[in-house]
Design an enzyme around this catalytic site. Structure first.
Site, short mmCIF file in Angstrom:
data_model
loop_
_atom_site.label_atom_id
_atom_site.label_comp_id
_atom_site.label_asym_id
_atom_site.label_seq_id
_atom_site.Cartn_x
_atom_site.Cartn_y
_atom_site.Cartn_z
N GLU A 33 -2.94 -15.53 2.42
CA GLU A 33 -1.65 -15.55 3.11
C GLU A 33 -1.30 -16.98 3.51
O GLU A 33 -2.16 -17.86 3.52
CB GLU A 33 -1.74 -14.65 4.34
CG GLU A 33 -2.06 -13.24 3.92
CD GLU A 33 -1.89 -12.24 5.02
OE1 GLU A 33 -1.20 -12.54 6.00
OE2 GLU A 33 -2.47 -11.16 4.88
N GLY B 299 -5.28 -4.38 -2.83
CA GLY B 299 -4.33 -4.15 -3.92
C GLY B 299 -3.66 -2.79 -3.78
O GLY B 299 -4.20 -1.88 -3.16
N VAL C 65 0.83 -1.21 0.00
CA VAL C 65 0.00 0.00 0.00
C VAL C 65 0.86 1.26 0.00
O VAL C 65 0.60 2.22 -0.75
CB VAL C 65 -0.97 -0.01 1.21
CG1 VAL C 65 -1.83 1.23 1.20
CG2 VAL C 65 -1.84 -1.27 1.20
N GLY D 288 -0.91 -15.78 -4.31
CA GLY D 288 -0.64 -14.63 -3.44
C GLY D 288 -1.90 -13.92 -2.96
O GLY D 288 -1.82 -12.88 -2.32
N LYS E 127 -7.36 -1.87 9.54
CA LYS E 127 -8.69 -2.26 10.07
C LYS E 127 -8.56 -2.97 11.41
O LYS E 127 -9.44 -2.84 12.27
CB LYS E 127 -9.44 -3.15 9.08
CG LYS E 127 -8.81 -4.53 8.88
CD LYS E 127 -8.31 -4.74 7.50
CE LYS E 127 -7.47 -5.97 7.35
NZ LYS E 127 -6.94 -6.16 6.03
N ILE F 210 -13.10 1.00 -2.33
CA ILE F 210 -14.50 1.48 -2.35
C ILE F 210 -14.64 2.56 -1.27
O ILE F 210 -14.36 2.29 -0.10
CB ILE F 210 -15.50 0.34 -2.04
CG1 ILE F 210 -15.28 -0.86 -2.95
CG2 ILE F 210 -16.93 0.85 -2.14
CD1 ILE F 210 -16.17 -2.07 -2.62
N VAL G 107 -11.62 -0.45 5.20
CA VAL G 107 -12.71 -1.35 4.82
C VAL G 107 -12.90 -1.28 3.31
O VAL G 107 -13.04 -0.21 2.73
CB VAL G 107 -14.05 -0.94 5.49
CG1 VAL G 107 -15.16 -1.90 5.08
CG2 VAL G 107 -13.91 -0.93 7.01
N LYS H 295 -13.87 -5.54 9.86
CA LYS H 295 -14.42 -4.52 8.94
C LYS H 295 -15.88 -4.24 9.29
O LYS H 295 -16.33 -3.09 9.24
CB LYS H 295 -14.26 -4.99 7.49
CG LYS H 295 -12.78 -5.05 7.06
CD LYS H 295 -12.58 -5.82 5.79
CE LYS H 295 -11.12 -5.82 5.36
NZ LYS H 295 -10.84 -6.78 4.29
P1 NAP Z 1 3.15 -4.86 3.67
O1 NAP Z 1 3.26 -5.02 2.22
O2 NAP Z 1 3.52 -6.00 4.54
O3 NAP Z 1 4.03 -3.59 4.09
C1 NAP Z 1 4.31 -3.25 5.41
C2 NAP Z 1 5.36 -2.17 5.42
O4 NAP Z 1 5.55 -1.72 6.75
C3 NAP Z 1 6.73 -2.60 4.90
O5 NAP Z 1 7.31 -1.57 4.16
C4 NAP Z 1 7.54 -2.86 6.18
O6 NAP Z 1 8.92 -2.58 6.02
C5 NAP Z 1 6.93 -1.84 7.12
N1 NAP Z 1 6.95 -2.32 8.51
C6 NAP Z 1 6.21 -3.32 9.03
N2 NAP Z 1 6.48 -3.47 10.34
C7 NAP Z 1 7.42 -2.54 10.63
C8 NAP Z 1 8.15 -2.20 11.81
N3 NAP Z 1 7.97 -2.85 12.96
N4 NAP Z 1 9.04 -1.19 11.75
C9 NAP Z 1 9.26 -0.54 10.58
N5 NAP Z 1 8.60 -0.81 9.43
C10 NAP Z 1 7.71 -1.80 9.46
O7 NAP Z 1 1.66 -4.44 4.09
P2 NAP Z 1 0.52 -3.83 3.16
O8 NAP Z 1 -0.13 -4.93 2.39
O9 NAP Z 1 1.04 -2.64 2.42
O10 NAP Z 1 -0.57 -3.39 4.25
C11 NAP Z 1 -0.37 -2.26 5.06
C12 NAP Z 1 -1.64 -1.94 5.84
O11 NAP Z 1 -2.70 -1.70 4.93
C13 NAP Z 1 -2.14 -3.07 6.76
O12 NAP Z 1 -2.72 -2.50 7.91
C14 NAP Z 1 -3.22 -3.76 5.93
O13 NAP Z 1 -4.20 -4.42 6.71
C15 NAP Z 1 -3.81 -2.56 5.22
N6 NAP Z 1 -4.49 -2.88 3.97
C16 NAP Z 1 -3.82 -3.54 3.00
C17 NAP Z 1 -4.45 -3.82 1.80
C18 NAP Z 1 -3.72 -4.51 0.69
O14 NAP Z 1 -4.30 -4.67 -0.38
N7 NAP Z 1 -2.47 -4.92 0.87
C19 NAP Z 1 -5.78 -3.42 1.61
C20 NAP Z 1 -6.43 -2.70 2.61
C21 NAP Z 1 -5.78 -2.44 3.79
P3 NAP Z 1 9.87 -3.41 4.97
O15 NAP Z 1 9.38 -3.00 3.62
O16 NAP Z 1 11.24 -2.95 5.25
O17 NAP Z 1 9.63 -4.84 5.27
N1 HSE Z 2 -7.03 -10.05 3.39
C1 HSE Z 2 -7.92 -9.00 2.97
C2 HSE Z 2 -8.88 -9.57 1.92
C3 HSE Z 2 -7.11 -7.84 2.39
O1 HSE Z 2 -8.70 -10.69 1.44
O2 HSE Z 2 -9.85 -8.89 1.59
C4 HSE Z 2 -7.86 -6.55 2.34
O3 HSE Z 2 -8.23 -6.08 3.58
#
Ligand code: NAP
Ligand code: HSE
Length: 428
Positions: free
Chosen positions: A190, A302, A14, A187, A105, A136, A132, A205
């Site tokens: 998880e 995404g 993100v 992917g 969330k 959207i 959430v 959510k």
């Molecule tokens: P991610 O790809 O795992 O990225 C996490 C980032 O945070 C990485 O850059 C990581 O550093 C950094 N990080 C994590 N723990 C840390 C720590 N203790 N100290 C310093 N840096 C730290 O996660 P993401 O998928 O982007 O998701 C981020 C948030 O958005 C989460 O709360 C998730 O629930 C929410 N979200 C994600 C999605 C989605 O589609 N992915 C959708 C909606 C909401 P490094 O890069 O160095 O490892």
């Molecule tokens: N694991 C969540 C999903 C990511 O599958 O919808 C978005 O919150």
């Protein structure tokens, strides 16, 4: 003109999207917010990790306090995930008077009220649109778009992973375990899929949506949760034959002042718009007393969809900064939370029983429903191809949860009922 400086906590999926949009849409964001927006510090765990985006090494830090206590930073965008550290850093940033945008969330479902209270005390904004249904804009829709209405029902497909699995099972007749493995290889799911498949992600959510929709502080423990790990391809095939798709639905309902919130695999009539939300897509159906039915559909996760919501929140913070109104329009639940009892929670139900195939069994089964005043919409019976048992599929009319539990308990103790194969809520 002085830029608004942003500190990013996280540069993963993100965070990378946020940098791309902030850098790529500079002129539009300036025109819409009234200030240039600059990302001046980014927290990561590993500064030497290969990234899909080029970022100056001066901007990266592995020390969270370089962001949170940095006097130059106006807004902190939390996209690192996790609960305890994220909460500590957000509260510390609010203490410094910084505004917050988060996609978290898990954090907002568990500690939203504490964070919003701190923000109100400090006159800061906290926005969490991306938490959430990713891309959207459902949170702003509930807070602003429906402020004139009284919502009675919110039904959401708010987890993309489980919707992908159920869609594949439905379209290809595949088994749950096989599709889960495929989703992990692609992917989508998880390596530890518990939070998604057991419904906990959707429950978090729905805690947020229930709070916003009903103006009462809904807690995670108020949500009755059941995941999809016990859904079989046979259940899905039966549902299809009767005109239903199985979907993991979050359902928040209000009747008068009483509310209920649940997450469960649900048989959704194929004519209902939620039944055709497939793959990793999300959708949220909202029923308002005045507006009637509405539905919001789009990508629930995404890099770029989620970043779109984050940057929209950022624009809202910057607009507020320029108007001098930060922290003034925070959402405050103003209603006492009153949860429905099991006698007040009502739905149609699908029940699949394996019973002895002999005279009088169907009469015994229907007698139990009659005893607890559960009315039946349809009953289907046919012999099972592989054993001497008969399969009975029953669809009830609206029945309260307490009565349904009593019916199911009675079936457990009846010798003619070999097993209660499955029970689903029915919608649409
Ligand atoms: P991610 O790809 O795992 O990225 C996490 C980032 O945070 C990485 O850059 C990581 O550093 C950094 N990080 C994590 N723990 C840390 C720590 N203790 N100290 C310093 N840096 C730290 O996660 P993401 O998928 O982007 O998701 C981020 C948030 O958005 C989460 O709360 C998730 O629930 C929410 N979200 C994600 C999605 C989605 O589609 N992915 C959708 C909606 C909401 P490094 O890069 O160095 O490892
Ligand atoms: N694991 C969540 C999903 C990511 O599958 O919808 C978005 O919150």
């Amino acid at each position: 003109m002085k830029p608004i400086k942003v500190g990013l906590l996280g540069l993963g999926t993100v965070g990378t999207g946020v940098v791309r949009i902030v850098e790529g849409h500079q002129a539009d964001l300036f025109s819409q917010s009234g200030s240039p927006i600059e990302i001046s510090k980014i927290l990561v765990q590993d500064k030497n990790k290969h990234r899909n985006i080029s970022v100056s090494s001066d901007v990266l830090t592995d020390n969270p306090w370089d962001v949170v206590q940095n006097p130059d930073i106006d807004v902190v965008v939390e996209v690192m995930g996790g609960i305890e550290l994220a909460k500590e850093l957000i509260l510390a940033a609010l203490e410094q008077g910084k505004h917050i945008v988060t996609a978290n969330k898990d954090l907002m479902a568990l500690h939203g009220p504490d964070i919003l209270k701190k923000a109100a005390d400090k006159g800061c904004d906290v926005f969490y649109e991306a938490s959430v249904a990713g891309g959207i804009p459902i949170i702003r829709t509930l807070i602003e778009g429906f402020s004139s209405d009284r919502i009675t029902k919110i039904m959401g497909i708010v987890n993309g992973t489980t919707n992908y699995i159920l869609t594949k099972m439905s379209q290809e007749g595949a088994a749950y375990a096989d599709v889960l493995k495929e989703a992990q290889q692609l992917g989508y799911a998880e390596s530890d899929p518990t939070s998604d498949v057991e419904g906990f992600d959707a429950a978090r959510k729905m805690t947020i949506l229930g709070t916003l929709g009903f103006h009462a502080n809904v807690s995670l423990s108020d949500v009755a949760v059941k995941g999809i790990s016990k859904v079989t391809k046979e259940d899905i095939a039966y549902g299809k034959r009767l005109g239903y798709e199985v979907k993991l639905l979050g359902i928040a309902e209000r009747q008068d002042d009483h509310i209920s919130i649940s997450v469960q695999p649900t048989m959704v009539r194929t004519s209902h718009p939620l039944a055709s939300v497939n793959g990793v897509f999300n959708a949220v159906y909202v029923y308002g007393e005045a507006v009637g039915e509405t539905m919001f559909y789009g990508p629930g996760a995404g890099e770029m969809p989620t970043a779109t919501s984050i940057v929209a929140d950022l624009v809202a913070v910057v607009r507020n900064l320029n108007l001098g109104v930060n922290g003034r329009r925070g959402f405050v639940p103003y209603k006492e939370k009153k949860l429905k009892t099991d006698e007040q929670i009502s739905s149609k139900n699908f029940i699949l029983l394996h019973v002895e195939d002999k005279a009088g069994v169907l009469a015994q089964i229907t007698q139990v429903f009659a005893e607890y005043e559960v009315s039946l919409e349809s009953v289907l019976q046919h012999p099972n191809a592989t054993n001497p048992l008969a399969e009975i599929i029953i669809i009830t009319h609206d029945a309260n949860k307490a009565a349904m539990n009593k019916v199911l308990n009675r079936f457990e103790s009846m010798s003619v009922v070999h097993s209660i194969k499955s029970v689903y809520r029915v919608e649409g």
